[in-house]
Design a protein around this motif. Structure first.
Motif, PDB file in Angstrom:
ATOM      1  N   ILE A  55     -18.610  -3.857  10.353  1.00  0.00           N
ATOM      2  CA  ILE A  55     -17.801  -3.043   9.449  1.00  0.00           C
ATOM      3  C   ILE A  55     -16.427  -2.844  10.071  1.00  0.00           C
ATOM      4  CG2 ILE A  55     -17.577  -0.831   8.267  1.00  0.00           C
ATOM      5  CD1 ILE A  55     -19.859  -2.620   7.250  1.00  0.00           C
ATOM      6  N   ILE A  56     -15.400  -3.191   9.329  1.00  0.00           N
ATOM      7  CA  ILE A  56     -14.014  -3.103   9.788  1.00  0.00           C
ATOM      8  C   ILE A  56     -13.316  -2.006   8.993  1.00  0.00           C
ATOM      9  CG2 ILE A  56     -11.821  -4.332  10.000  1.00  0.00           C
ATOM     10  CD1 ILE A  56     -13.541  -6.955  10.006  1.00  0.00           C
ATOM     11  N   GLY A  57     -12.727  -1.044   9.685  1.00  0.00           N
ATOM     12  CA  GLY A  57     -11.969   0.014   9.026  1.00  0.00           C
ATOM     13  C   GLY A  57     -10.482  -0.237   9.146  1.00  0.00           C
ATOM     14  N   LEU A  58      -9.780  -0.123   8.030  1.00  0.00           N
ATOM     15  CA  LEU A  58      -8.334  -0.383   8.010  1.00  0.00           C
ATOM     16  C   LEU A  58      -7.583   0.918   7.766  1.00  0.00           C
ATOM     17  CD1 LEU A  58      -6.264  -2.773   8.086  1.00  0.00           C
ATOM     18  CD2 LEU A  58      -6.242  -2.644   5.590  1.00  0.00           C
ATOM     19  N   ASP A  59      -6.504   1.125   8.522  1.00  0.00           N
ATOM     20  CA  ASP A  59      -5.708   2.340   8.377  1.00  0.00           C
ATOM     21  C   ASP A  59      -5.198   2.499   6.949  1.00  0.00           C
ATOM     22  OD1 ASP A  59      -6.034   3.010  11.031  1.00  0.00           O
ATOM     23  OD2 ASP A  59      -4.131   2.126  11.676  1.00  0.00           O
ATOM     24  N   THR A  60      -5.040   3.748   6.551  1.00  0.00           N
ATOM     25  CA  THR A  60      -4.589   4.074   5.204  1.00  0.00           C
ATOM     26  C   THR A  60      -3.187   3.526   4.951  1.00  0.00           C
ATOM     27  OG1 THR A  60      -5.910   6.093   5.251  1.00  0.00           O
ATOM     28  CG2 THR A  60      -4.148   5.976   3.613  1.00  0.00           C
ATOM     29  N   VAL A  61      -3.005   2.909   3.808  1.00  0.00           N
ATOM     30  CA  VAL A  61      -1.684   2.433   3.386  1.00  0.00           C
ATOM     31  C   VAL A  61      -1.030   3.545   2.570  1.00  0.00           C
ATOM     32  CG1 VAL A  61      -0.431   0.695   2.065  1.00  0.00           C
ATOM     33  CG2 VAL A  61      -2.455   0.049   3.392  1.00  0.00           C
ATOM     34  N   ARG A  62       0.237   3.824   2.851  1.00  0.00           N
ATOM     35  CA  ARG A  62       0.928   4.960   2.246  1.00  0.00           C
ATOM     36  C   ARG A  62       2.210   4.532   1.537  1.00  0.00           C
ATOM     37  NH1 ARG A  62      -1.334   9.525   3.908  1.00  0.00           N
ATOM     38  NH2 ARG A  62      -2.783   9.345   5.676  1.00  0.00           N
ATOM     39  N   ALA A  63       2.586   5.328   0.559  1.00  0.00           N
ATOM     40  CA  ALA A  63       3.896   5.178  -0.059  1.00  0.00           C
ATOM     41  C   ALA A  63       4.964   5.648   0.925  1.00  0.00           C
ATOM     42  CB  ALA A  63       3.955   5.989  -1.353  1.00  0.00           C
ATOM     43  N   ASP A  64       6.215   5.376   0.606  1.00  0.00           N
ATOM     44  CA  ASP A  64       7.306   5.744   1.515  1.00  0.00           C
ATOM     45  C   ASP A  64       7.354   7.238   1.798  1.00  0.00           C
ATOM     46  OD1 ASP A  64       8.054   3.103   1.672  1.00  0.00           O
ATOM     47  OD2 ASP A  64       9.654   3.275   0.170  1.00  0.00           O
ATOM     48  N   ASP A  65       6.909   8.066   0.853  1.00  0.00           N
ATOM     49  CA  ASP A  65       6.938   9.514   1.059  1.00  0.00           C
ATOM     50  C   ASP A  65       5.670  10.056   1.699  1.00  0.00           C
ATOM     51  OD1 ASP A  65       5.160   9.296  -1.037  1.00  0.00           O
ATOM     52  OD2 ASP A  65       6.369  10.412  -2.483  1.00  0.00           O
ATOM     53  N   GLY A  66       4.765   9.176   2.134  1.00  0.00           N
ATOM     54  CA  GLY A  66       3.582   9.607   2.857  1.00  0.00           C
ATOM     55  C   GLY A  66       2.321   9.712   2.037  1.00  0.00           C
ATOM     56  N   LEU A  67       2.410   9.633   0.728  1.00  0.00           N
ATOM     57  CA  LEU A  67       1.216   9.758  -0.098  1.00  0.00           C
ATOM     58  C   LEU A  67       0.293   8.559   0.122  1.00  0.00           C
ATOM     59  CD1 LEU A  67      -0.366  11.214  -2.372  1.00  0.00           C
ATOM     60  CD2 LEU A  67       0.920   9.809  -4.005  1.00  0.00           C
ATOM     61  N   ALA A  68      -0.978   8.833   0.379  1.00  0.00           N
ATOM     62  CA  ALA A  68      -1.958   7.763   0.520  1.00  0.00           C
ATOM     63  C   ALA A  68      -2.133   7.044  -0.814  1.00  0.00           C
ATOM     64  CB  ALA A  68      -3.292   8.344   0.987  1.00  0.00           C
ATOM     65  N   LEU A  69      -2.069   5.713  -0.792  1.00  0.00           N
ATOM     66  CA  LEU A  69      -2.230   4.954  -2.021  1.00  0.00           C
ATOM     67  C   LEU A  69      -3.660   5.100  -2.529  1.00  0.00           C
ATOM     68  CD1 LEU A  69      -0.238   1.655  -1.382  1.00  0.00           C
ATOM     69  CD2 LEU A  69       0.561   3.866  -2.245  1.00  0.00           C
ATOM     70  N   SER A  70      -3.790   5.313  -3.824  1.00  0.00           N
ATOM     71  CA  SER A  70      -5.093   5.512  -4.455  1.00  0.00           C
ATOM     72  C   SER A  70      -4.989   5.113  -5.917  1.00  0.00           C
ATOM     73  CB  SER A  70      -5.518   6.977  -4.357  1.00  0.00           C
ATOM     74  OG  SER A  70      -6.635   7.248  -5.182  1.00  0.00           O
ATOM     75  N   SER A  71      -6.078   4.564  -6.450  1.00  0.00           N
ATOM     76  CA  SER A  71      -6.092   4.231  -7.873  1.00  0.00           C
ATOM     77  C   SER A  71      -5.915   5.474  -8.729  1.00  0.00           C
ATOM     78  CB  SER A  71      -7.409   3.527  -8.223  1.00  0.00           C
ATOM     79  OG  SER A  71      -7.513   2.295  -7.535  1.00  0.00           O
TER      80      SER A  71
END
Length: 281
Positions: A167-183
């Motif tokens: 299992i590989i965990g990848l760091d959260t990808v964020r918008a420029d203002d810091g918001l975590a990307l989410s559907s």
């Protein structure tokens, strides 16, 4: 990229290659998902992504019916990102009969935080992930750290069932203002979207304040203060808390003294949208 919709076609497509890396998703893909595909490609084996909106992990009053379903757009993004195989079953294919056999995760993990706020959620997650693992039988699987509790649960499930999967965990990808990307960010109104980075800011403040804490009572007070500040900004928080990374339990005085790795986690509603985020510290 090949797209298949049945388990039979999936297995036929998987057969020529002994090793695969799986990226499970519920679709409505964004840059965070594409980051998972990019990480999967680093394993130098073919990549299979799944898209399935899993009814079992939604509560009766949650957003299953309105969850965005954008398969043609998602397929194009996956092809451009270098995915080799897309498995996109419908509900009848994934659950051809009622799923009366379930994976019951450890309540010490699944009954707290998001599990307490969303009863049954992690049972649904563990069950569908186990089914996907059995269908694909991947050598590796990639998940995002934004769903921190989910990632820990899946790691434990793989360990306890002795599944031959890394299992590989990848760091959260964020918008420029810091918001975590989410559907679910697409549910936010423009005004709410402007407020949404406040959740990450609250986590950063809690993590920073907790650095000087020497007792669990101090951590609890900091958590309550952080919840109150978020509430005053118009949010409805479920939790805003500091936990040990290893098991998501509250840090003891000894943990604080030793500098045991921790993570600040939050879940809160802004309008009709529930957002989650975390920050390792």
């Amino acid at each position: 990229m090949l797209t298949v919709h049945t388990v039979a076609d999936l297995r036929a497509a998987l057969e020529p290659h002994p090793d695969w890396t799986l990226v499970p998703t519920m679709g409505n893909l964004h840059a965070g998902h594409l980051g998972l595909i990019a990480r999967a490609r680093q394993e130098n084996v073919p990549v299979v992504a799944s898209i399935f909106v899993n009814r079992l992990q939604f509560g009766p009053n949650e957003d299953f019916d309105r969850y965005p379903r954008t398969l043609p757009h998602d397929a194009a993004l996956l092809a451009d990102a270098g995915c080799d195989l897309l498995f996109a079953p419908d509900e009848a294919e994934m659950y051809p009969q009622p799923q009366t056999f379930r994976v019951l995760p450890d309540p010490a993990i699944a009954g707290i935080l998001d599990g307490a706020a969303r009863p049954g959620h992690f049972e649904g997650v563990a069950t569908v992930v186990m089914k996907l693992f059995q269908m694909v039988q991947p050598r590796h699987a990639v998940f995002g750290k934004k769903d921190y509790q989910q990632l820990l649960l899946i790691r434990r499930m793989v360990e306890q069932f002795a599944l031959p999967i890394t299992i590989i965990g990848l760091d959260t990808v964020r918008a420029d203002d810091g918001l975590a990307l989410s559907s679910r960010n697409g549910y936010l109104t423009p005004e709410e979207r402007a407020q949404a980075p406040q959740l990450q800011a609250a986590l950063r403040a809690l993590a920073e304040d907790a650095r000087s804490a020497t007792a669990p009572e101090q951590i609890h007070l900091l958590e309550q203060q952080a919840m109150t500040r978020l509430d005053q900004l118009g949010w409805t928080p479920d939790y805003l808390t500091l936990r040990r990374r290893a098991d998501l339990q509250p840090p003891t005085a000894q943990d604080l003294h030793r500098g045991t790795p921790c993570v600040a986690l939050a879940a809160a509603r802004l309008g009709r949208t529930r957002l989650i985020d975390n920050l390792e510290c």
